[in-house]
Design a protein around this motif. Structure first.
Motif, PDB file in Angstrom:
ATOM      1  N   ALA A 221       0.832  -1.209   0.000  1.00 37.36           N
ATOM      2  CA  ALA A 221       0.000   0.000   0.000  1.00 37.36           C
ATOM      3  C   ALA A 221       0.866   1.258   0.000  1.00 37.36           C
ATOM      4  CB  ALA A 221      -0.919  -0.001   1.221  1.00 37.36           C
ATOM      5  N   LEU A 222       1.956   1.237   0.768  1.00 35.60           N
ATOM      6  CA  LEU A 222       2.853   2.390   0.799  1.00 35.60           C
ATOM      7  C   LEU A 222       3.554   2.565  -0.541  1.00 35.60           C
ATOM      8  CD1 LEU A 222       4.277   4.675   2.257  1.00 35.60           C
ATOM      9  CD2 LEU A 222       5.918   3.001   3.140  1.00 35.60           C
ATOM     10  N   LYS A 224       2.457   1.675  -3.449  1.00 29.13           N
ATOM     11  CA  LYS A 224       1.457   2.181  -4.399  1.00 29.13           C
ATOM     12  C   LYS A 224       1.212   3.673  -4.196  1.00 29.13           C
ATOM     13  CE  LYS A 224      -3.389   1.614  -5.729  1.00 29.13           C
ATOM     14  NZ  LYS A 224      -4.660   0.883  -5.470  1.00 29.13           N
ATOM     15  N   ARG A 225       1.107   4.089  -2.933  1.00 33.39           N
ATOM     16  CA  ARG A 225       0.848   5.503  -2.650  1.00 33.39           C
ATOM     17  C   ARG A 225       2.011   6.378  -3.081  1.00 33.39           C
ATOM     18  NH1 ARG A 225      -2.350   9.515  -3.082  1.00 33.39           N
ATOM     19  NH2 ARG A 225      -2.033  11.158  -1.527  1.00 33.39           N
ATOM     20  N   GLU A 228       1.857   6.810  -6.728  1.00 30.13           N
ATOM     21  CA  GLU A 228       0.801   7.765  -7.072  1.00 30.13           C
ATOM     22  C   GLU A 228       1.285   9.208  -6.900  1.00 30.13           C
ATOM     23  OE1 GLU A 228      -2.613   6.943  -4.747  1.00 30.13           O
ATOM     24  OE2 GLU A 228      -3.215   5.183  -5.907  1.00 30.13           O
ATOM     25  N   LEU A 229       1.920   9.482  -5.765  1.00 22.20           N
ATOM     26  CA  LEU A 229       2.411  10.836  -5.519  1.00 22.20           C
ATOM     27  C   LEU A 229       3.453  11.239  -6.544  1.00 22.20           C
ATOM     28  CD1 LEU A 229       2.762  10.746  -1.623  1.00 22.20           C
ATOM     29  CD2 LEU A 229       1.046  11.976  -2.947  1.00 22.20           C
ATOM     30  N   GLN A 232       1.776  11.682  -9.938  1.00 22.71           N
ATOM     31  CA  GLN A 232       0.912  12.861  -9.872  1.00 22.71           C
ATOM     32  C   GLN A 232       1.734  14.132 -10.047  1.00 22.71           C
ATOM     33  OE1 GLN A 232      -1.397  13.080  -6.298  1.00 22.71           O
ATOM     34  NE2 GLN A 232      -2.265  15.065  -6.780  1.00 22.71           N
ATOM     35  N   TYR A 261      -4.028   4.272 -11.645  1.00 22.34           N
ATOM     36  CA  TYR A 261      -3.717   5.615 -11.180  1.00 22.34           C
ATOM     37  C   TYR A 261      -2.652   6.279 -12.038  1.00 22.34           C
ATOM     38  CZ  TYR A 261       0.136   3.114  -8.889  1.00 22.34           C
ATOM     39  OH  TYR A 261       1.220   2.338  -8.631  1.00 22.34           O
TER      40      TYR A 261
END
Length: 408
Positions: A221-222, A224-225, A228-229, A232, A261
């Motif tokens: 999860a980390l 993936k986040r 994303e950041l 982005q 994403y």
């Protein structure tokens, strides 16, 4: 048991000596003219033994007196070592307990022992940092700056403390020095990733995330986040031109391009630059691999010109997707929007009304009302268009409770 054996041996020896002395008729005569001394052999043996013991005692006393300064120095050294080691243990215990003031004081005691000075300095630096005392922290770290044996420990400590203090430039310098010395273990890579994240050095963050993810050192999860950041920022920040977007997208690994994403962010960036063909291709590849509403929304924004074969192909693709996802509101809204652009009024109205009935959020409801209003307006149905415009405004009003309460 051993004491009993010693007593038995001692008693046997005493008995043997007594028996031997009793039956010993020997005599010893010492002449020193004009003197003569007569004594039994037994007495001579006893006096000789006593003389040996006396000489042995004198020699031991002499050596003990001569070594007294060394023994005193060794005693003091042992005392310092005991106190220094105790201070080091107390400092570690207090640091783990969160009593940072006690930890720093204990580290001062431990630092009095040269062998413990380096480790005590690192403990003191961490304790001072937790108490928000940067001057004392830097003073502690300066004390261990020239200790080659603790170089890695010092650089890791410096990196952690500076990242925690949001001094990412100085932290990155420590990371570079750490990597230059060949230290690239997992903990070092994790703190390097955090420092680069603070510095918004997203390409390096992505590289480190891939390394750590491969070594299973990051929670999925980390990871993936963080991706994303990073994407982005790389794809979503304003000021990008078409060429820079293409270069950024070319650097994305093929395995990550179909992630929803990433694909959605990339398609939005290409749409913002007017590169709708590339945005559609990205969205279609991603939707084949994994269905996601964000990608569907980007695919809708990448609609081709009215009457073009591209727009007709998009409508056909959406109709194929609806066979497997008949209740997908986002897909119905997309298909209705594309049909509206192609002026297929009947299909557009049917799909938009279905999207309106199946919508899961206010934004989708608002957009469906807006598209229906535009369709009725194009058909000259002013009353229906006005009703949808009003519903669209009401949805926007209810979606902003904070602004509404501020106006009241």
């Amino acid at each position: 048991m051993r004491l009993l054996l010693w007593l038995v041996a001692l008693m046997a020896t005493a008995i043997g000596i007594a028996v031997t002395a009793r039956f010993n008729p020997g005599n010893v005569v010492l002449f020193y003219p004009p003197h003569r001394i007569d004594m039994s052999l037994n007495l001579f043996v006893l006096m000789l033994g006593a003389l040996f013991v006396a000489l042995y005692g004198l020699v031991r006393a002499f050596y003990a007196t001569a070594r007294m300064p060394q023994r005193v120095a060794a005693y003091r050294q042992r005392k310092r070592e005991r106190e220094g080691n105790k201070g080091l243990r107390d400092a570690l215990k207090a640091l783990f307990e969160g009593r940072f003031g006690h930890a720093e004081k204990a580290a001062m005691r431990a630092a009095e022992l040269p062998e413990n000075a380096g480790l005590a300095s690192l403990i003191g630096a961490r304790a001072a940092h937790r108490m928000r005392e940067p001057a004392r922290r830097d003073a502690w770290l300066a004390g261990v700056a020239h200790d080659a044996s603790l170089k890695t420990a010092r650089l890791m400590t410096v990196t952690e403390l500076l990242v925690d203090d949001h001094q990412h430039d100085a932290a990155l310098q420590a990371v570079d020095e750490l990597f230059a010395s060949g230290q690239r273990h997992i903990h070092a890579l994790q703190w390097a990733m955090k420092a680069n994240q603070q510095a918004r050095n997203w390409p390096e963050v992505l590289r480190l995330v891939r390394i750590l993810d491969k070594r299973k050192a990051l929670h999925p999860a980390l990871a993936k986040r963080l991706r994303e950041l990073a994407y982005q920022s790389l794809l979503g920040e304003g000021g990008h031109d078409a060429e820079s977007i293409r270069r950024t997208w070319a650097g994305v690994p093929a395995a990550e391009r179909t992630a929803p994403y990433i694909a959605a962010r990339a398609a939005e960036a290409f749409n913002a630059c007017g590169l709708h063909d590339e945005a559609r291709a990205i969205a279609e590849e991603s939707l084949k691999a994994d269905w996601d509403e964000r990608v569907v929304r980007a695919y809708r924004d990448a609609a081709g010109p009215a009457g073009s074969p591209t727009l007709l192909a998009q409508i056909e693709s959406c109709e194929q997707w609806r066979k497997t996802r008949p209740m997908d509101a986002q897909l119905a809204l997309t298909l209705g929007s594309l049909c509206l652009k192609q002026k297929l009024w009947g299909k557009a109205q049917r799909y938009l009304e279905q999207a309106l009935s199946d919508a899961l959020d206010a934004e989708m409801v608002r957009e469906a009302h807006l598209k229906l209003a535009q369709m009725h307006e194009a058909l000259g149905q002013e009353q229906e268009a006005a009703n949808h415009y009003r519903q669209c405004a009401l949805v926007g009003w209810t979606a902003m409770p904070s602004k509404r309460s501020a106006l009241v």
